[in-house]
Motif scaffolding. Structure first.
Motif, PDB file in Angstrom:
ATOM      1  N   UNK B  32      15.552  52.097 -51.135  1.00  0.00           N
ATOM      2  CA  UNK B  32      15.205  52.116 -50.387  1.00  0.00           C
ATOM      3  C   UNK B  32      13.562  51.156 -49.516  1.00  0.00           C
ATOM      4  N   UNK B  33      13.181  50.521 -50.648  1.00  0.00           N
ATOM      5  CA  UNK B  33      11.869  50.169 -50.554  1.00  0.00           C
ATOM      6  C   UNK B  33      12.380  48.805 -50.017  1.00  0.00           C
ATOM      7  N   UNK B  34      13.579  47.987 -50.275  1.00  0.00           N
ATOM      8  CA  UNK B  34      14.200  46.855 -50.014  1.00  0.00           C
ATOM      9  C   UNK B  34      14.260  46.764 -48.863  1.00  0.00           C
ATOM     10  N   UNK B  35      14.915  47.447 -48.068  1.00  0.00           N
ATOM     11  CA  UNK B  35      15.258  48.031 -47.033  1.00  0.00           C
ATOM     12  C   UNK B  35      13.936  47.720 -46.049  1.00  0.00           C
ATOM     13  N   UNK B  36      14.406  46.736 -45.136  1.00  0.00           N
ATOM     14  CA  UNK B  36      12.842  46.082 -43.919  1.00  0.00           C
ATOM     15  C   UNK B  36      12.601  47.787 -43.335  1.00  0.00           C
ATOM     16  N   UNK B  37      10.935  47.516 -43.170  1.00  0.00           N
ATOM     17  CA  UNK B  37      10.768  48.351 -42.928  1.00  0.00           C
ATOM     18  C   UNK B  37      10.796  48.777 -41.118  1.00  0.00           C
ATOM     19  N   UNK B  38      11.143  50.019 -40.575  1.00  0.00           N
ATOM     20  CA  UNK B  38      10.975  50.251 -39.031  1.00  0.00           C
ATOM     21  C   UNK B  38      10.572  49.150 -39.231  1.00  0.00           C
ATOM     22  N   UNK B  39      10.445  49.443 -37.604  1.00  0.00           N
ATOM     23  CA  UNK B  39      10.076  49.072 -36.326  1.00  0.00           C
ATOM     24  C   UNK B  39       8.947  49.972 -35.253  1.00  0.00           C
ATOM     25  N   UNK B  40       7.978  49.628 -35.457  1.00  0.00           N
ATOM     26  CA  UNK B  40       6.968  51.129 -34.869  1.00  0.00           C
ATOM     27  C   UNK B  40       6.916  50.581 -32.568  1.00  0.00           C
ATOM     28  N   UNK B  41       8.128  51.354 -32.520  1.00  0.00           N
ATOM     29  CA  UNK B  41       7.800  51.310 -31.438  1.00  0.00           C
ATOM     30  C   UNK B  41       7.126  51.416 -30.115  1.00  0.00           C
ATOM     31  N   UNK B  42       7.112  50.562 -29.126  1.00  0.00           N
ATOM     32  CA  UNK B  42       5.619  49.583 -28.520  1.00  0.00           C
ATOM     33  C   UNK B  42       5.581  51.276 -27.404  1.00  0.00           C
ATOM     34  N   UNK B  43       5.460  52.617 -27.005  1.00  0.00           N
ATOM     35  CA  UNK B  43       5.289  53.431 -26.243  1.00  0.00           C
ATOM     36  C   UNK B  43       4.708  52.489 -24.491  1.00  0.00           C
ATOM     37  N   UNK B  44       4.136  51.965 -24.251  1.00  0.00           N
ATOM     38  CA  UNK B  44       4.029  51.286 -23.318  1.00  0.00           C
ATOM     39  C   UNK B  44       4.913  50.973 -22.523  1.00  0.00           C
ATOM     40  N   UNK B 153      -1.942  61.081 -29.642  1.00  0.00           N
ATOM     41  CA  UNK B 153      -0.856  60.142 -29.611  1.00  0.00           C
ATOM     42  C   UNK B 153      -0.046  60.447 -30.410  1.00  0.00           C
ATOM     43  N   UNK B 154       1.691  60.039 -30.790  1.00  0.00           N
ATOM     44  CA  UNK B 154       2.227  59.520 -31.843  1.00  0.00           C
ATOM     45  C   UNK B 154       1.544  59.301 -32.919  1.00  0.00           C
ATOM     46  N   UNK B 155       1.872  59.372 -33.937  1.00  0.00           N
ATOM     47  CA  UNK B 155       1.142  57.726 -35.505  1.00  0.00           C
ATOM     48  C   UNK B 155       2.302  57.796 -35.425  1.00  0.00           C
ATOM     49  N   UNK B 156       3.009  57.227 -35.793  1.00  0.00           N
ATOM     50  CA  UNK B 156       4.267  56.603 -36.759  1.00  0.00           C
ATOM     51  C   UNK B 156       3.983  55.766 -38.213  1.00  0.00           C
ATOM     52  N   UNK B 157       4.552  55.905 -39.298  1.00  0.00           N
ATOM     53  CA  UNK B 157       4.130  55.201 -40.524  1.00  0.00           C
ATOM     54  C   UNK B 157       5.382  54.491 -40.531  1.00  0.00           C
ATOM     55  N   UNK B 158       5.209  53.098 -41.102  1.00  0.00           N
ATOM     56  CA  UNK B 158       5.910  52.379 -41.511  1.00  0.00           C
ATOM     57  C   UNK B 158       7.089  52.872 -43.360  1.00  0.00           C
TER      58      UNK B 158
END
Lengths: 243, 158
Positions: B32-44, B153-158
């Motif tokens: 799981x750690x090796x997988x690339x971090x998910x991109x945080x969507x820009x809500x705007x 506001x939605x808070x995303x964690x990578x």
């Protein structure tokens, strides 16, 4: 090391600026452009939720008038229309009275008050005795060995306004200089003239009620400086002042 | 005398099983750690689907020729206005810098020590914070209405 006797006397002067509190009125081109931008934005936009609701309710009203059927909703239920909401908001806005942009001090032209000309910078001028003349100038004090010029300027400000004034001085370096030679009567080998170094500061504290302003003082804008300052001095001061 | 009903189970098999479980968990964590971090969507930048409904398109009369003409001329006037404003600002800044240089030169002629003191960086100057001007001055004695601001506001964690 014995320093060579300097023929110039050093003074540090402080130009204390009260920054503007309200925005300046827009120029004609700026207003036209702002209107055009608003129009273009309106044309490119879609209807918002509130506008959709308004349109639907207008449709409903129209249909009800045309078909003339009874309300299928319970008659006791009062529906708040979007139009009513808008009127309510308008009324609330009209009830609020904002503070006027043109203050009483403006109308009476009391130049000693800080509440005047809220959209431009105001500078402090004091009447000080130079030689045997009483002149209007930026508060200055003579440099004493052991302090930096900035310290001299701070001392000048403190003597005029008192210790409790908060001002942000913009750096250690002087912003301008005014050099003048003493009149021939008092000019000597070691005492040719004086150099006045100007420092700029922004006034932070908004009320000066605790300041003990002993001497005559004025708060003036850049345009009004010409009424009080001598022409040579004014020329040098204008160089480091932005409009 | 206290005695056991059943003989104790051997510990070795349990230990081995537990160790095997731990290793499997560690491998999964590493994957799981090796997988690339998910991109945080820009809500705007994502328009919600409900705003691309065709019913929402505004119906306005098309622009006349005079209107387009007026707009083009206004844009040209605006660019000229802005150019003049920019030039004036640059000239003002230049005069400011020149005046300061002049002052520093004169100071140097006077005393080297004061000159060096003037050249020193002012540590307390930055960060410089200031409240900008508003349209109307603050109303004395204004009591703002009470209320609570709920932050959704939605808070995303990578």
């Amino acid at each position: 090391t014995a320093a060579a006797p300097r023929p110039w006397k050093l003074f540090g002067a402080m130009c204390l600026l009260r920054l503007p509190r309200i925005t300046q009125p827009l120029e004609k081109e700026e207003e036209e452009m702002a209107a055009l931008m608003g129009q273009i934005e309106l044309e490119k936009s879609h209807y918002s939720d509130h506008e959709m609701r308004k349109l639907e309710e207008e449709e409903q009203l129209r249909r009800r008038k045309e078909s003339m059927y009874d309300d299928d909703e319970a008659p006791g239920k009062t529906v708040i229309m979007a139009q009513d909401l808008e009127e309510k908001w308008e009324k609330k806005l009209l009830q609020f009275k904002a503070a006027p942009r043109v203050t009483d001090a403006d109308k009476n032209n009391t130049r000693t008050s800080l509440n005047r000309k809220l959209d431009t910078n105001l500078m402090l001028l004091v009447k000080q005795k130079i030689g045997n003349q009483e002149l209007w100038l930026l508060p200055q004090a003579e440099w004493q060995p052991g302090e930096t010029l900035r310290g001299t300027a701070e001392r000048a400000m403190a003597t005029v306004l008192g210790d409790h004034i908060q001002a942000k001085i913009l750096g250690n370096a002087p912003h301008g200089i005014y050099k003048y030679k003493f009149p021939r009567a008092i000019r000597t080998e070691d005492n040719v003239g004086a150099k006045v170094f100007f420092f700029k500061a922004f006034l932070q504290s908004s009320d000066l009620s605790r300041a003990d302003l002993k001497e005559n003082f004025l708060w003036v804008t850049k345009q009004e400086l010409g009424d009080y300052l001598k022409s040579e001095y004014l020329k040098k001061v204008n160089r480091f002042l932005l409009d | 005398l206290p005695c056991r009903a059943q003989p104790k189970k051997k510990k070795k098999v349990d230990v081995k099983r537990e160790q095997a479980q731990k290793d499997r968990m560690k491998k999964k964590i590493k994957k799981l750690e090796k997988a690339a971090p998910e991109m945080i969507p820009i809500e705007d930048f994502i328009t919600p689907l409900k705003y691309s409904d065709s019913k929402r398109v505004r119906s306005l009369p098309p622009l006349s020729a005079e209107e387009t003409e007026r707009r083009v001329l206004l844009l040209k006037k605006w660019s000229l206005f802005k150019q003049k404003q920019d030039k004036a600002e640059k000239l003002a800044i230049q005069t400011l810098v020149e005046a300061q240089q002049e002052a520093l030169e004169e100071l140097r002629l006077e005393s080297e020590e004061l000159y060096q003191a003037a050249l020193r960086r002012d540590e307390g100057l930055f960060p410089f914070e200031r409240q900008g001007p508003s349209y109307t001055p603050p109303l004395p004695g204004y009591d703002p209405p009470e209320g609570k601001c709920v932050d959704i506001t939605k808070v995303y964690t990578q």
